[in-house]
Motif scaffolding. Sequence first.
Motif, PDB file in Angstrom:
ATOM      1  N   ARG A 152       0.790  -1.158   0.012  1.00  0.00           N
ATOM      2  CA  ARG A 152      -0.006  -0.011  -0.068  1.00  0.00           C
ATOM      3  C   ARG A 152       0.989   1.141   0.058  1.00  0.00           C
ATOM      4  NH1 ARG A 152      -2.981  -2.767   3.399  1.00  0.00           N
ATOM      5  NH2 ARG A 152      -2.266  -2.238   4.994  1.00  0.00           N
ATOM      6  N   ARG A 156       1.040   3.784  -2.902  1.00  0.00           N
ATOM      7  CA  ARG A 156       0.376   5.350  -2.839  1.00  0.00           C
ATOM      8  C   ARG A 156       1.783   6.070  -3.280  1.00  0.00           C
ATOM      9  NH1 ARG A 156      -2.345   7.239   2.065  1.00  0.00           N
ATOM     10  NH2 ARG A 156      -2.278   4.992   2.579  1.00  0.00           N
ATOM     11  N   TRP A 177      -5.560   0.836  -6.710  1.00  0.00           N
ATOM     12  CA  TRP A 177      -5.679   1.596  -5.194  1.00  0.00           C
ATOM     13  C   TRP A 177      -6.977   1.029  -4.625  1.00  0.00           C
ATOM     14  CZ3 TRP A 177      -2.953   3.486  -1.814  1.00  0.00           C
ATOM     15  CH2 TRP A 177      -3.726   4.201  -0.765  1.00  0.00           C
ATOM     16  N   ASN A 178      -8.175   1.257  -5.326  1.00  0.00           N
ATOM     17  CA  ASN A 178      -9.287   0.860  -4.718  1.00  0.00           C
ATOM     18  C   ASN A 178      -9.482  -0.505  -4.050  1.00  0.00           C
ATOM     19  OD1 ASN A 178     -10.561   3.642  -5.199  1.00  0.00           O
ATOM     20  ND2 ASN A 178     -11.080   3.017  -7.181  1.00  0.00           N
ATOM     21  N   ARG A 181      -6.927   0.316  -0.381  1.00  0.00           N
ATOM     22  CA  ARG A 181      -6.852   1.513   0.274  1.00  0.00           C
ATOM     23  C   ARG A 181      -7.720   1.256   1.571  1.00  0.00           C
ATOM     24  NH1 ARG A 181     -12.073   4.160  -0.107  1.00  0.00           N
ATOM     25  NH2 ARG A 181     -13.191   3.204  -1.765  1.00  0.00           N
TER      26      ARG A 181
END
Length: 181
Positions: A152, A156, A177-178, A181
Amino acid sequence: MSGIERELPSWSRVSEKRVAHIGRVTALLDEWARALGLSAADAQAWHDAGIYHDALRDASEPELRALAGDHAGYTVDMLHGPAAAARMASDGESRADLLDAVRFHTVGSSAWGRLGRALYMADYLEPGRKFSRGDRAYLASQVPRDFDATFRQVLRARLEWSLREGMRLFPEAVALWNTVR
């Protein structure tokens, strides 16, 4: 000829500098595979991902476009992953997770398991890159301790860099990312 050069496929198109990068990515993946206690088959897949991910990084644009097929919106410098995966498949590679790791290593994929995510991290965290060396070395050391949290953080950082630089966020990266997160 280095060990990495001997492992590259005959169809690879890489500079000496790229061979060194491939070696560092592969070494990092091998280190993590050992630390995580992966099975021999999984460790081999991680190793192979390191070897093949940039095998066509220095190929010509016509060669890349001929191999990669339709990847709407991809610039030429992003086609080496899809092209290498296509070439691997035409040579008989059938490990879908390996093909997807190589195919999407520049943008990411929400369908990835640990192999794709490990390659994505290793490509970014390998020690030969000149930026944020201390931070990236720390993150690389954390992969065996907390794979998901480290992934993550790497994702990011890569997305934030793209935004800072005014780069396009590809749908694959946003979908990835979804999922984390």
